[in-house]
Write an enzyme that holds these catalytic residues in place. Structure first.
Site, PDB file in Angstrom:
ATOM      1  CD  GLU A   1       8.458   5.890  12.230  1.00 33.59           C
ATOM      2  OE1 GLU A   1       8.008   6.965  12.690  1.00 33.59           O
ATOM      3  OE2 GLU A   1       8.258   5.523  11.054  1.00 33.59           O
ATOM      4  CG  HIS A   2      12.684   7.662  12.762  1.00 36.28           C
ATOM      5  ND1 HIS A   2      11.379   8.072  12.616  1.00 36.28           N
ATOM      6  CD2 HIS A   2      13.030   7.071  11.590  1.00 36.28           C
ATOM      7  CE1 HIS A   2      10.949   7.746  11.401  1.00 36.28           C
ATOM      8  NE2 HIS A   2      11.925   7.129  10.753  1.00 36.28           N
TER       9      HIS A   2
ATOM     10  CG  HIS B   1      -0.200 -37.445  19.642  1.00 34.27           C
ATOM     11  ND1 HIS B   1      -1.522 -37.259  19.330  1.00 34.27           N
ATOM     12  CD2 HIS B   1       0.436 -36.323  19.216  1.00 34.27           C
ATOM     13  CE1 HIS B   1      -1.679 -36.069  18.762  1.00 34.27           C
ATOM     14  NE2 HIS B   1      -0.500 -35.483  18.669  1.00 34.27           N
TER      15      HIS B   1
ATOM     16  CB  THR C   1       6.328   9.544  11.358  1.00 30.96           C
ATOM     17  OG1 THR C   1       7.730   9.368  11.438  1.00 30.96           O
ATOM     18  CG2 THR C   1       6.001  10.994  11.076  1.00 30.96           C
TER      19      THR C   1
ATOM     20  CE1 TYR D   1      -4.143   1.823   0.331  1.00 32.12           C
ATOM     21  CE2 TYR D   1      -2.626   3.429   1.245  1.00 32.12           C
ATOM     22  CZ  TYR D   1      -3.853   3.115   0.696  1.00 32.12           C
ATOM     23  OH  TYR D   1      -4.783   4.093   0.488  1.00 32.12           O
TER      24      TYR D   1
ATOM     25  CG  ASP E   1      12.987  10.065   6.455  1.00 32.79           C
ATOM     26  OD1 ASP E   1      12.836   9.139   7.270  1.00 32.79           O
ATOM     27  OD2 ASP E   1      12.758  11.261   6.731  1.00 32.79           O
TER      28      ASP E   1
ATOM     29  CD  GLU F   1       1.361 -32.919  25.956  1.00 27.41           C
ATOM     30  OE1 GLU F   1       0.942 -33.123  24.793  1.00 27.41           O
ATOM     31  OE2 GLU F   1       2.123 -31.987  26.253  1.00 27.41           O
TER      32      GLU F   1
ATOM     33  CG  ASN G   1      -6.093   6.865   5.522  1.00 27.50           C
ATOM     34  OD1 ASN G   1      -6.460   5.719   5.786  1.00 27.50           O
ATOM     35  ND2 ASN G   1      -6.661   7.579   4.574  1.00 27.50           N
TER      36      ASN G   1
ATOM     37  CD  GLN H   1     -11.706   2.426  -1.122  1.00 30.20           C
ATOM     38  OE1 GLN H   1     -11.884   2.396   0.105  1.00 30.20           O
ATOM     39  NE2 GLN H   1     -11.611   3.563  -1.786  1.00 30.20           N
TER      40      GLN H   1
ATOM     41  CG  HIS I   1       6.524  13.202   8.180  1.00 28.36           C
ATOM     42  ND1 HIS I   1       6.471  12.677   6.919  1.00 28.36           N
ATOM     43  CD2 HIS I   1       7.804  13.047   8.602  1.00 28.36           C
ATOM     44  CE1 HIS I   1       7.678  12.209   6.585  1.00 28.36           C
ATOM     45  NE2 HIS I   1       8.502  12.421   7.587  1.00 28.36           N
TER      46      HIS I   1
END
Lengths: 461, 461
Positions: free
Chosen positions: A348-349, A441, A258, A145, A382, A436, A235, A212, A283
């Protein structure tokens, strides 16, 4: 004494309760702007989650027809055909401004080289009898995406498609919303984005966005193939859709605004630090640009530099909002405390603009990407330093990694015991199974004890 | 000619539409038994999703009080204190049947040795100017869900806790529902499970289960710490809760019923193959045990062996239901087609009971774990071959890996460019930022172009 500045100053206890607090990941769902956007389409009684659920279900049921409906309704750009002709990608590259093309190529080359260098390999051990290990297999189909709209990001195309292709993914399918700014073109997408897709080696590009598009990738439609995993930022609606479809398809994570956290001592250049904070803040009003420093005089120099630089910035209003609500400078006791706060925040950074960044590196436990020394500034990361810029946000760096070649591969366990080891282990497995109360088994293990050596199957070599 | 057998025979087109079809991951939510369980507690108008959402929200808001409420309501076992005293783990190990203890120890040793052998390392390259690479850091706190109830699985404790500790996780926190069978004990948990926790090195164990346990791990309560990631299998309510809390905490995946797909040729031992199918089917009426073979005579021998063995199995009724609705034998054109079907299905377990399994291995693209040759039978993998038994189900092997040490670590990008490289890259980054209309990004890069060499910060070494 606090200098009047768009970069507010916090003490540690206040910062912990405000800018360093981690709200629930989906707090953004409750933003008035999100509610308003939903109300405009679905009426006032439909929640954002319900709205996204309806879109996803509709695409799942009706395929392309629903895709066309929601694209017209939400993007309001007529799209003749979702598929971008493959020739249009190469043409966008061929007709791109040559200087920009060279920049994209240089970035693509570094990103590719970095991701190729990561040492991830299938492995086997013979130490436990026969061969045990992991196969390492690429995903077959990946959906990427790429946000469009007012700020299409060709860099995101490079950062997602290239590692997928390096990993060996067969079909990398890019989706991006139709862009009103290019509504008069045959392909309503920023040409730089198409050129980046050509350079990165995208196999298919479709002009469809929003929830969608996520539903189409998750379930397939007449024109868009179902994929195995969806990656890339988006988003809040895109992110909610990713959470909804997770399980029927893999996802890379739930992207949020971010964040950059800069740990600096008095040796750093205050104008560079200020510029890096402004870059981060531009951003999004929800982006977080935070400075942690034990040096109050240094903080004040950064505040002054921010005040001086801000009016010159094109996106000054976004930056101002971001710094006012999400950003700030935090005066810490020492660098030790700054690193503790950074780990708790799991940014994140994380930039270490300190005199000896390597000395502090062992203290870094939770971050998406760490930048050592102020020459290694985030803007390089980046675009073209090499490591990925699709990174965990919202504190998810405590449990998640940024995109890397491994994001596009799977470790498949491999068990190829030699017959002697299998015979030795069978009674242990039978006893464990009995404990068990899994009697069948135990019986499967016991069958090997009775009959071992009689199989027509040769031992794995 | 089809032999009358509890293992139904399918041709390929029919199998594709029935036992090899992949339904949506959450189809199990709509099972009548799930609806009935929800109705019994919440009334007939509450959906399973809404029920799980209410439990999660309640624990998030009210902490231990809600945890106590839901434990009494749903597990109906009084729990004095959720925390199991650490001494009780060691005591359970000390008082365990010595033969079983030796089995658990042997399994723990092999599982530990296998996970320690996986070569995952931080890495750096100097080929791109300065140092670029990835740090590799363990998670700090991990929550492990271990199902309890009628079939507590000490093997799952070993398979989850050991790799987390091998990865270097500081706090591994096990939750398991209070067990009615041990309601008279101070700690209402199967002692073998506690012993396994001691052997594996669990740092804390709590007697709490269901969606309420997942919420407690995700958000923390007075007595249970918030973790960074939750791993381990669970029933449909546990799995739904994991999906709901994902984003505020990491998860390993969404577990569904277990699956085994055996690809066999005429060289395999039909009695062993039958025993392996029965072992798989005894887990759950929803478990899938499927044989793919191009050899019809061989399939018939397996069908006969299944018919002969089934009446002797303790869980014959579960097996019968599983084989009838989810299992079967599929007669394929050749081994090639069998492998194609296996890849499309992406089974949790894939067994290659063929004459030369290594020859076919390159064709394996999608599976959780692959077993080569019939000496490497799945039951060994369940307990002590070494590789993990917590594996992707429901077709999620197309995008996900089973648990491994990497499941408990993160790759953190590292950017430590040398000043010369940073200077060379700055104009490219500035140009890229301008193309993305991120002017403050460009300004941060340009600041380095004007001022490079004047920083007081030394170059990263």
């Amino acid at each position: 004494m606090t200098v009047e500045s768009p970069l507010p100053l916090y003490d540690v206890p206040t910062a912990r309760k405000t800018i360093l607090r981690r709200p629930p990941w989906d707090e953004a769902v409750e933003q008035p702007a999100v509610r308003r956007a939903v109300a405009a389409v679905f009426g006032p009684d439909v929640s954002p989650w319900e709205a996204v659920r309806r879109i996803v279900q509709d695409v799942r049921r009706r395929g392309d027809e629903a895709l066309r409906h929601w694209t017209e309704r939400l993007d309001r750009v007529p799209v003749a055909s979702f598929r971008v002709p493959q020739a249009a990608l190469q043409e966008a590259l061929n007709t791109l401004d040559p200087a920009l093309r060279r920049v994209l190529e240089a970035a693509a080359d570094r990103i590719r080289a970095f991701h190729q260098a990561q040492p991830l390999h299938a492995w086997l051990t013979q130490a436990l009898g026969g061969s045990l290990g992991h196969l390492l297999r690429p995903l077959e189909r990946v959906g990427v995406y790429v946000p469009g709209g007012s700020a299409p990001l060709p860099s995101t195309v490079l950062m997602t498609v290239i590692p997928a292709k390096v990993a060996g993914v067969e079909r990398v399918i890019v989706v991006t919303p139709p862009n009103r700014g290019y509504a008069d073109r045959e392909v309503p997408v920023d040409p730089a984005l198409l050129a980046a897709a050509a350079l990165a080696g995208a196999d298919e590009v479709y002009t469809v966005g929003g929830a969608q598009a996520i539903a189409a990738l998750a379930y397939g439609t007449e024109s868009i193939p179902k994929v195995d995993k969806i990656v890339g930022p988006g988003n809040i609606f895109v992110t909610m859709a990713k959470k909804l479809v997770y399980g029927d398809v893999g996802i890379d994570g739930l992207a949020g605004p971010t964040e950059t956290l800069i740990v600096a001592d008095g040796s750093a250049n205050p104008e560079w630090v200020a510029a890096d904070l402004l870059a981060q803040a531009e951003h999004d009003p929800l982006a977080a640009a935070i400075l942690l420093s034990p040096d109050l005089a240094f903080i004040q120099r950064v505040q002054q530099a921010v005040a001086q630089q801000l009016p010159r910035r094109a996106r000054a209003e976004v930056i101002r909002l971001s710094l006012q609500h999400r950003g700030g400078a935090v005066h810490t006791r020492d660098l030790e405390e700054a690193l503790d706060l950074a780990n708790a925040y799991a940014p994140e950074h994380l930039a270490l603009a300190v005199a000896d960044p390597w000395r502090w590196l062992p203290k870094v436990r939770h971050a998406g990407c760490v930048f050592l020394g102020e020459h290694s500034f985030e803007v390089l990361g980046d675009y073209l330093a090499g490591p990925n810029h699709v990174l965990p946000t919202g504190g998810s760096a405590r449990y998640a990694s940024g995109l890397h070649v491994g994001s596009f591969m799977r470790w498949i366990g491999l068990v190829a015991l030699d017959p002697e080891t299998a015979r030795d282990l069978a009674p242990l497995a039978a006893a464990f199974a009995q404990a068990e109360t899994l009697e069948a088994h135990a019986a499967a293990a016991e069958a090997r004890m009775e009959r071992s050596g009689q199989s027509a199957v040769g031992s794995p070599r």
